[in-house]
Scaffold this motif. Structure first.
Motif, PDB file in Angstrom:
ATOM      1  N   ASN A  31       0.859  -1.189   0.000  1.00 45.44           N
ATOM      2  CA  ASN A  31       0.000   0.000   0.000  1.00 45.44           C
ATOM      3  C   ASN A  31       0.893   1.236   0.000  1.00 45.44           C
ATOM      4  N   ASN A  32       1.152   1.718  -1.211  1.00 47.74           N
ATOM      5  CA  ASN A  32       2.103   2.817  -1.387  1.00 47.74           C
ATOM      6  C   ASN A  32       1.435   4.124  -1.825  1.00 47.74           C
ATOM      7  N   ALA A  33       0.246   4.052  -2.439  1.00 48.00           N
ATOM      8  CA  ALA A  33      -0.386   5.265  -2.984  1.00 48.00           C
ATOM      9  C   ALA A  33      -0.545   6.313  -1.884  1.00 48.00           C
ATOM     10  N   ASN A  65       2.745  -1.536   4.394  1.00 52.09           N
ATOM     11  CA  ASN A  65       2.127  -0.222   4.307  1.00 52.09           C
ATOM     12  C   ASN A  65       3.193   0.867   4.343  1.00 52.09           C
ATOM     13  N   ILE A  66       3.213   1.684   3.293  1.00 52.47           N
ATOM     14  CA  ILE A  66       4.206   2.764   3.271  1.00 52.47           C
ATOM     15  C   ILE A  66       3.642   3.951   4.045  1.00 52.47           C
ATOM     16  N   SER A  67       4.051   4.034   5.305  1.00 49.25           N
ATOM     17  CA  SER A  67       3.632   5.124   6.185  1.00 49.25           C
ATOM     18  C   SER A  67       4.629   6.263   6.040  1.00 49.25           C
ATOM     19  N   SER A  68       5.011   6.906   7.133  1.00 52.69           N
ATOM     20  CA  SER A  68       5.947   8.039   7.041  1.00 52.69           C
ATOM     21  C   SER A  68       6.437   8.416   8.428  1.00 52.69           C
ATOM     22  N   MET A 120      -2.221   4.459   9.586  1.00 52.83           N
ATOM     23  CA  MET A 120      -1.669   3.277   8.915  1.00 52.83           C
ATOM     24  C   MET A 120      -0.862   2.426   9.894  1.00 52.83           C
ATOM     25  N   ILE A 121      -0.164   3.087  10.811  1.00 51.57           N
ATOM     26  CA  ILE A 121       0.659   2.352  11.782  1.00 51.57           C
ATOM     27  C   ILE A 121      -0.238   1.573  12.742  1.00 51.57           C
ATOM     28  N   GLY A 122      -1.303   2.210  13.233  1.00 54.01           N
ATOM     29  CA  GLY A 122      -2.242   1.519  14.133  1.00 54.01           C
ATOM     30  C   GLY A 122      -2.913   0.346  13.443  1.00 54.01           C
ATOM     31  N   PHE A 123      -3.276   0.567  12.187  1.00 54.58           N
ATOM     32  CA  PHE A 123      -3.891  -0.491  11.379  1.00 54.58           C
ATOM     33  C   PHE A 123      -2.921  -1.665  11.241  1.00 54.58           C
ATOM     34  N   THR A 124      -1.675  -1.343  10.928  1.00 58.80           N
ATOM     35  CA  THR A 124      -0.622  -2.349  10.726  1.00 58.80           C
ATOM     36  C   THR A 124      -0.451  -3.221  11.972  1.00 58.80           C
ATOM     37  N   LYS A 125      -0.324  -2.561  13.130  1.00 62.13           N
ATOM     38  CA  LYS A 125      -0.081  -3.304  14.373  1.00 62.13           C
ATOM     39  C   LYS A 125      -1.265  -4.208  14.718  1.00 62.13           C
ATOM     40  N   SER A 126      -2.474  -3.677  14.491  1.00 58.28           N
ATOM     41  CA  SER A 126      -3.676  -4.436  14.867  1.00 58.28           C
ATOM     42  C   SER A 126      -3.884  -5.629  13.945  1.00 58.28           C
TER      43      SER A 126
END
Ligand code: NAD
Length: 246
Positions: free
Chosen positions: A89-91, A139-142, A162-168
């Motif tokens: 998920n880079n967009a 997921n490309i976060s920042s 995105m980070i919270g989504f990733t961890k969960s």
């Protein structure tokens, strides 16, 4: 993990970091579905350069902030390659304004394209990725999602989301072998950074311990690492930022 023969979707892969991720995956034998939103020309050039190097790729138009389009993108990928192992998920976009000047439209647009797209693509792709013996969601976060950014309430909220989504999701999928990780780039030389005024870029650079911006290929190597060697790594943020922690 052997990458040869794996299938990946890279959203927003027509240029910048996404294009470089697509090329590096293809160089390593991954069949790549390169998603683009507007300019088919750039995405087709990426496909062409992959074909010239003996790799396999297609370009598919979709606005990933729209669930139906995300579903269609995954359907086309499945029709073409019959399986899916990797979702990147880079967009992403920025619409920088201080909060006082931020329009409701620019709030929603940035959340839709950077964060809701991650829901849309994951919802569409996960049933297929679950079939892979080495499924990967990246997921490309920042760094802005970790530290905040002046004039970036919308972007920082999306990237932190995105980070919270990733961890969960990583917790929910841990037993399945599908890993979910975020990459948090610092400041990388792409069109996105080109929008920042020169003077501010110099100020940022002076704060980076390595005293330079990153390159797209340095971020793409993070994706390769997670795909190839990341079996025991999930729910993490891979910080690739020249030592900068704001
Ligand atoms: P970029 O502007 O070159 O690339 C962004 C890509 O996303 C483009 O190809 C664009 O067409 C695509 N895109 C935008 N809206 C879309 C939509 N609705 N559907 C499908 N695709 C869409 O910028 P980049 O620097 O390569 O950014 C790639 C990712 O890296 C973004 O998520 C960005 O937030 C993140 N990032 C960039 C930096 C940086 O300094 N450049 C730093 C941290 C994180």
């Amino acid at each position: 993990v052997e990458l040869k023969g794996k299938v990946a979707i890279v959203t927003g892969g027509g240029k910048g970091i996404g294009a470089t991720i697509a090329k590096q995956l293809a160089e390593n034998g991954v069949k790549v579905v390169i998603n683009y939103n507007r300019s088919s020309e750039a995405a087709k050039k990426v496909v062409q350069s992959i074909h010239e190097c003996g790799g396999e790729a297609i370009a598919v138009q979709a606005d990933v902030s729209v669930l139906e389009e995300a579903k269609k993108l995954v359907e086309i990928a499945m029709e073409k390659y019959e399986k899916l192992d990797i979702l990147v998920n880079n967009a992403g976009i920025t619409r920088d304004r201080t909060f006082k000047k931020l329009s409701e439209e620019d709030w929603h647009k940035v959340i839709d394209i950077n964060l809701n797209s991650v829901y849309n693509m994951t919802a569409a792709a996960l049933p297929h990725i679950m079939q892979s013996e080495a499924g990967r969601i990246i997921n490309i976060s920042s760094i802005i999602g970790q530290a905040g950014g002046f004039g970036q309430t919308n972007y920082a909220a999306a990237k932190a989301g995105m980070i919270g989504f990733t961890k969960s999701l990583a917790l929910e999928l841990a037993k399945t072998g599908v890993t979910v990780n975020a990459i948090c780039p610092g400041f990388i030389e792409t069109d996105m950074l080109a929008e920042v005024p020169e003077q501010i870029k110099e100020q940022i650079k002076a704060k980076i311990p390595m005293r330079r911006f990153g390159h797209a290929d340095e971020i793409a190597r993070g994706v390769l690492f997670l795909c190839r060697d990341g079996e025991y790594m999930t729910g993490q943020q891979l910080n690739m930022n020249g030592g900068l922690y704001m």
